[in-house]
Motif scaffolding. Structure first.
Motif, PDB file in Angstrom:
ATOM      1  N   ASP A  48      75.653 -32.180  20.737  1.00 30.73           N
ATOM      2  CA  ASP A  48      75.044 -33.488  20.465  1.00 30.73           C
ATOM      3  C   ASP A  48      75.563 -34.539  21.447  1.00 30.73           C
ATOM      4  O   ASP A  48      74.810 -35.383  21.918  1.00 30.73           O
ATOM      5  N   GLY A  49      76.846 -34.466  21.743  1.00 35.22           N
ATOM      6  CA  GLY A  49      77.468 -35.431  22.639  1.00 35.22           C
ATOM      7  C   GLY A  49      77.200 -35.146  24.106  1.00 35.22           C
ATOM      8  O   GLY A  49      77.568 -35.936  24.974  1.00 35.22           O
ATOM      9  N   ARG A  50      76.573 -34.016  24.405  1.00 35.34           N
ATOM     10  CA  ARG A  50      76.339 -33.626  25.802  1.00 35.34           C
ATOM     11  C   ARG A  50      74.855 -33.578  26.161  1.00 35.34           C
ATOM     12  O   ARG A  50      74.490 -32.993  27.170  1.00 35.34           O
ATOM     13  N   ILE A  51      73.987 -34.179  25.346  1.00 32.94           N
ATOM     14  CA  ILE A  51      72.559 -34.222  25.677  1.00 32.94           C
ATOM     15  C   ILE A  51      72.408 -34.917  27.031  1.00 32.94           C
ATOM     16  O   ILE A  51      73.020 -35.949  27.286  1.00 32.94           O
ATOM     17  N   GLY A  52      71.624 -34.319  27.907  1.00 37.72           N
ATOM     18  CA  GLY A  52      71.445 -34.849  29.258  1.00 37.72           C
ATOM     19  C   GLY A  52      72.388 -34.233  30.273  1.00 37.72           C
ATOM     20  O   GLY A  52      72.261 -34.481  31.465  1.00 37.72           O
ATOM     21  N   SER A  53      73.321 -33.408  29.822  1.00 38.13           N
ATOM     22  CA  SER A  53      74.283 -32.760  30.721  1.00 38.13           C
ATOM     23  C   SER A  53      73.660 -31.537  31.383  1.00 38.13           C
ATOM     24  O   SER A  53      72.884 -30.807  30.773  1.00 38.13           O
ATOM     25  N   HIS A  54      74.038 -31.303  32.629  1.00 38.69           N
ATOM     26  CA  HIS A  54      73.615 -30.105  33.345  1.00 38.69           C
ATOM     27  C   HIS A  54      74.457 -28.937  32.857  1.00 38.69           C
ATOM     28  O   HIS A  54      75.678 -29.053  32.750  1.00 38.69           O
ATOM     29  N   VAL A  55      73.778 -27.826  32.557  1.00 35.28           N
ATOM     30  CA  VAL A  55      74.471 -26.649  32.047  1.00 35.28           C
ATOM     31  C   VAL A  55      74.023 -25.393  32.786  1.00 35.28           C
ATOM     32  O   VAL A  55      72.946 -25.347  33.378  1.00 35.28           O
ATOM     33  N   MET A  56      74.886 -24.394  32.720  1.00 34.96           N
ATOM     34  CA  MET A  56      74.560 -23.056  33.156  1.00 34.96           C
ATOM     35  C   MET A  56      74.715 -22.179  31.915  1.00 34.96           C
ATOM     36  O   MET A  56      75.790 -22.159  31.306  1.00 34.96           O
ATOM     37  N   VAL A  59      78.157 -27.922  34.015  1.00 35.79           N
ATOM     38  CA  VAL A  59      78.274 -27.910  35.478  1.00 35.79           C
ATOM     39  C   VAL A  59      79.362 -28.863  35.951  1.00 35.79           C
ATOM     40  O   VAL A  59      80.138 -28.533  36.846  1.00 35.79           O
ATOM     41  N   GLU A  60      79.471 -30.037  35.329  1.00 39.79           N
ATOM     42  CA  GLU A  60      80.508 -31.000  35.742  1.00 39.79           C
ATOM     43  C   GLU A  60      81.899 -30.405  35.594  1.00 39.79           C
ATOM     44  O   GLU A  60      82.762 -30.596  36.445  1.00 39.79           O
ATOM     45  N   GLU A  61      82.131 -29.673  34.518  1.00 35.59           N
ATOM     46  CA  GLU A  61      83.430 -29.057  34.278  1.00 35.59           C
ATOM     47  C   GLU A  61      83.689 -27.923  35.278  1.00 35.59           C
ATOM     48  O   GLU A  61      84.810 -27.742  35.747  1.00 35.59           O
ATOM     49  N   LEU A  62      82.653 -27.160  35.621  1.00 36.25           N
ATOM     50  CA  LEU A  62      82.811 -26.082  36.586  1.00 36.25           C
ATOM     51  C   LEU A  62      83.152 -26.628  37.959  1.00 36.25           C
ATOM     52  O   LEU A  62      83.969 -26.056  38.686  1.00 36.25           O
ATOM     53  N   GLU A  63      82.544 -27.758  38.333  1.00 34.77           N
ATOM     54  CA  GLU A  63      82.814 -28.361  39.640  1.00 34.77           C
ATOM     55  C   GLU A  63      84.228 -28.909  39.717  1.00 34.77           C
ATOM     56  O   GLU A  63      84.861 -28.873  40.763  1.00 34.77           O
ATOM     57  N   LYS A  64      84.751 -29.412  38.594  1.00 34.99           N
ATOM     58  CA  LYS A  64      86.136 -29.912  38.565  1.00 34.99           C
ATOM     59  C   LYS A  64      87.128 -28.786  38.772  1.00 34.99           C
ATOM     60  O   LYS A  64      88.158 -28.956  39.405  1.00 34.99           O
ATOM     61  N   GLU A  65      86.805 -27.606  38.203  1.00 34.24           N
ATOM     62  CA  GLU A  65      87.705 -26.455  38.306  1.00 34.24           C
ATOM     63  C   GLU A  65      87.725 -25.860  39.707  1.00 34.24           C
ATOM     64  O   GLU A  65      88.696 -25.266  40.120  1.00 34.24           O
ATOM     65  N   ALA A  66      86.627 -25.999  40.420  1.00 35.31           N
ATOM     66  CA  ALA A  66      86.503 -25.374  41.754  1.00 35.31           C
ATOM     67  C   ALA A  66      87.334 -26.078  42.802  1.00 35.31           C
ATOM     68  O   ALA A  66      87.815 -27.123  42.713  1.00 35.31           O
TER      69      ALA A  66
END
Length: 84
Positions: free
Chosen positions: A13-21, A77-84
């Motif tokens: 619910d808090g992540r509506i609009g977020s890019h996901v894989m 996706v934002e979290e994956l990019e931070k980890e990379a």
């Protein structure tokens, strides 16, 4: 990762609009990977608008149970990019 259906829904619910894989189990040792944006959440399912460059259909829905039972994996996706 959240451990109840209510926790999973609350997080999404808090992540509506977020890019996901989304990585989904597609049979024995096969997975499908789809990219999109969380469009809407409902009491039992959530809807992902898919990247039209990669997919032939516009959106797909998954149940929160799919996440809980590990039939799908949702990565932001934002979290994956931070980890990379």
């Amino acid at each position: 990762m959240p451990t109840t259906l209510a926790d999973i829904k609350k997080k999404l619910d808090g992540r509506i609009g977020s890019h996901v894989m989304v990585i989904a189990q597609a049979g024995r040792k096969k997975t499908t990977e789809r990219h999109g944006i969380i469009h809407e959440t409902y009491p039992a399912v959530f809807v992902v608008d898919l990247d039209q460059a990669e997919n032939s259909f516009e959106r797909v829905s998954y149940s929160y149970t799919d996440i809980l039972t590990k039939n799908i994996e949702v990565n932001f996706v934002e979290e994956l990019e931070k980890e990379a």
